[in-house]
Each structure stands twice: as structure tokens, then as C-alpha cells.
Design a protein around this motif. Structure first.
Motif, PDB file in Angstrom:
ATOM      1  N   HIS A  50      29.616  27.698  36.051  1.00  0.00           N
ATOM      2  CA  HIS A  50      30.230  28.011  37.344  1.00  0.00           C
ATOM      3  C   HIS A  50      29.149  28.033  38.415  1.00  0.00           C
ATOM      4  O   HIS A  50      28.028  28.476  38.176  1.00  0.00           O
ATOM      5  N   ASP A  53      29.625  33.398  41.452  1.00  0.00           N
ATOM      6  CA  ASP A  53      30.572  34.465  41.142  1.00  0.00           C
ATOM      7  C   ASP A  53      31.473  34.713  42.364  1.00  0.00           C
ATOM      8  O   ASP A  53      31.218  34.210  43.455  1.00  0.00           O
ATOM      9  N   PHE A  54      32.516  35.493  42.150  1.00  0.00           N
ATOM     10  CA  PHE A  54      33.420  35.902  43.232  1.00  0.00           C
ATOM     11  C   PHE A  54      34.049  34.714  43.966  1.00  0.00           C
ATOM     12  O   PHE A  54      34.283  34.770  45.172  1.00  0.00           O
ATOM     13  N   CYS A  58      36.968  29.923  40.065  1.00  0.00           N
ATOM     14  CA  CYS A  58      36.258  30.401  38.877  1.00  0.00           C
ATOM     15  C   CYS A  58      36.891  31.686  38.336  1.00  0.00           C
ATOM     16  O   CYS A  58      36.958  31.886  37.121  1.00  0.00           O
ATOM     17  N   THR A  59      37.347  32.551  39.218  1.00  0.00           N
ATOM     18  CA  THR A  59      38.014  33.777  38.777  1.00  0.00           C
ATOM     19  C   THR A  59      39.269  33.453  37.986  1.00  0.00           C
ATOM     20  O   THR A  59      39.530  34.044  36.929  1.00  0.00           O
ATOM     21  N   SER A  60      40.051  32.491  38.464  1.00  0.00           N
ATOM     22  CA  SER A  60      41.266  32.104  37.736  1.00  0.00           C
ATOM     23  C   SER A  60      40.930  31.538  36.367  1.00  0.00           C
ATOM     24  O   SER A  60      41.646  31.782  35.382  1.00  0.00           O
ATOM     25  N   ILE A  63      39.922  34.420  33.924  1.00  0.00           N
ATOM     26  CA  ILE A  63      41.106  35.134  33.453  1.00  0.00           C
ATOM     27  C   ILE A  63      41.789  34.333  32.340  1.00  0.00           C
ATOM     28  O   ILE A  63      42.190  34.891  31.303  1.00  0.00           O
ATOM     29  N   HIS A  90      27.114  39.190  38.164  1.00  0.00           N
ATOM     30  CA  HIS A  90      28.079  38.998  37.069  1.00  0.00           C
ATOM     31  C   HIS A  90      28.799  40.312  36.739  1.00  0.00           C
ATOM     32  O   HIS A  90      30.025  40.346  36.587  1.00  0.00           O
ATOM     33  N   TRP A  93      31.246  41.303  39.373  1.00  0.00           N
ATOM     34  CA  TRP A  93      32.401  40.400  39.336  1.00  0.00           C
ATOM     35  C   TRP A  93      33.352  40.793  38.203  1.00  0.00           C
ATOM     36  O   TRP A  93      34.569  40.884  38.400  1.00  0.00           O
ATOM     37  N   ILE A  97      37.280  42.045  38.443  1.00  0.00           N
ATOM     38  CA  ILE A  97      38.387  41.400  37.719  1.00  0.00           C
ATOM     39  C   ILE A  97      39.147  42.421  36.882  1.00  0.00           C
ATOM     40  O   ILE A  97      40.381  42.429  36.849  1.00  0.00           O
TER      41      ILE A  97
END
Length: 218
Positions: A50, A53-54, A58-60, A63, A90, A93, A97
């Protein structure tokens, strides 16, 4: 990173990692403590990168990886995340999440603030200081060989379901000389290698049966 070959690599030229290459080893800090890539030998490994972060895409993905972690484990495949941000970033982040989205990330994420790991894997060229190209997925077999890879732009989310399918297909074709057709799923028929002699081709009952043959599912 403690790979001596990478430490002495020239900054004016570099070679991207190719399928069939042994992956470069490294040791790095992660959200689960120190991680050495070679410690995963003997298991399949999905190493996914990635650029920061944030970020929403990438968050999706994180998950989706967390929710599919048990399915990867059933395939004997470990998950290892990689982001160019620091370990502190990290951790913050992952906390966000968990607290706001209700998902705990179960796999380690290594830090790479100097882009050394990204460069070793051919995600960024030597001398480049931006991380927008660090969006690769490396499928690594138990011997530590790169057997497949994908690269996506930062605007397009990757499909975890497709990565699961790819791992299963790689395992299926690694065990015997067969191939998987488009859209193959575990339990589907496979494709057999084509015949390569004139006698076999001319003796085939159909004009396509020498190069397009299906085999049993298992």
C-alpha cells in the motif's frame, strides 16, 4: 532490511521482480513485532503493498482481507501487509479501523518509510521518492518464489475474492501438470496440456481437441 545484495545495488539501474524469481528476503518492524520474510518458507504467502495509511481504498482492502483471513488460512496461505508509512502510523490506522469500523486486522503490516522493501520488489525505481506505484500483490510459493503478481493504481480497489481464487488456482496447478481456465473455482474441471506431435494432432477426433482438453476437477 538486511539483504546485503540490495544494500549494494546500484542507484542508476534496477530490475523489477519477475515471475519465477526468488523473492528478496528482508527483516522489518511490523504491527506484530519484527518480521523476516524467509520465516514464511514452507507456506504460501500473500504479500500486498500500500502507498500510504489512512487512505480510503486501502482501508476497504484491509477490512476485506481481515474478513477473509480464515479462508486464506484454510488454504495454508499467510497474509503480510506492507505500507511505506511508519510503524506508529500503522498502529494508529489499525486502531481507527477497529474503533470506528469494528474490524480488527489479524495479520502483520510491515513498515517501509525508506521505500527499501518497495524498491527490492520492483514496486518503485531507485531514486524515486514517491510511493504512488506501491500497489502490488505478490503471490509467493512455499519455496520463496514469486509465482504471480498484480499491480493496481491507487484509485482502484483490489478484489480479495480474486486473490483467494488465484491462490487456490496456483496450488491446484502446482500439484500436477494441469492449467485452470478463465474464472476457474475450486472443484471445477481443469485444462490439460496440449499435444505437441503431428501424429497426436492429426489423430484427434476434433480440430480443437489436441489443444483444448478438459480434465477432472480433482
Amino acid at each position: 532490511m538486511d539483504n546485503p545484495d540490495m544494500a549494494t545495488a546500484p542507484t542508476s539501474a534496477w530490475t523489477p521482480l519477475r515471475i519465477g524469481d526468488p523473492v528478496p528476503d528482508f527483516t522489518a518492524r511490523s504491527t506484530h513485532g519484527m518480521v523476516r520474510l524467509s520465516d514464511y518458507r514452507g507456506r504460501w504467502l500473500l504479500f500486498f503493498s500500500h502507498p500510504a495509511d489512512f487512505t480510503p481504498v486501502c482501508t476497504s482492502e484491509f477490512i476485506a482481507f481481515a474478513r477473509a483471513a480464515d479462508q486464506f488460512e484454510e488454504l495454508g496461505c499467510s497474509l503480510l501487509g506492507h505500507s511505506v508509512d511508519s510503524l506508529f502510523s500503522h498502529l494508529a490506522w489499525l486502531r481507527a479501523i477497529r474503533d470506528d469500523l469494528g474490524v480488527t486486522i489479524p495479520f502483520p503490516i510491515v513498515e517501509d518509510p525508506t521505500l527499501e522493501i518497495a524498491r527490492a520488489f520492483g514496486m518503485a525505481g531507485y531514486g524515486e521518492n514517491h510511493s504512488s506505484s506501491v500497489r502490488a500483490v505478490c503471490f509467493i510459493d512455499p519455496e520463496g518464489t514469486l509465482v504471480a503478481s498484480t499491480v493496481y493504481p491507487i484509485t482502484v480497489g483490489r478484489s480479495v475474492a480474486e486473490m483467494l481464487r488465484t491462490v487456490a488456482a496456483l496450488q491446484r496447478t502446482a500439484s500436477e501438470p494441469v492449467m485452470t481456465p478463465e474464472g476457474w473455482q475450486p472443484g471445477d474441471p481443469v485444462l490439460l496440456p496440449p499435444d505437441f506431435t503431428a501424429d497426436e494432432v492429426l489423430a484427434s477426433d476434433r480440430s480443437t481437441s489436441w489443444f483444448f482438453r478438459t480434465g477432472p476437477a480433482e
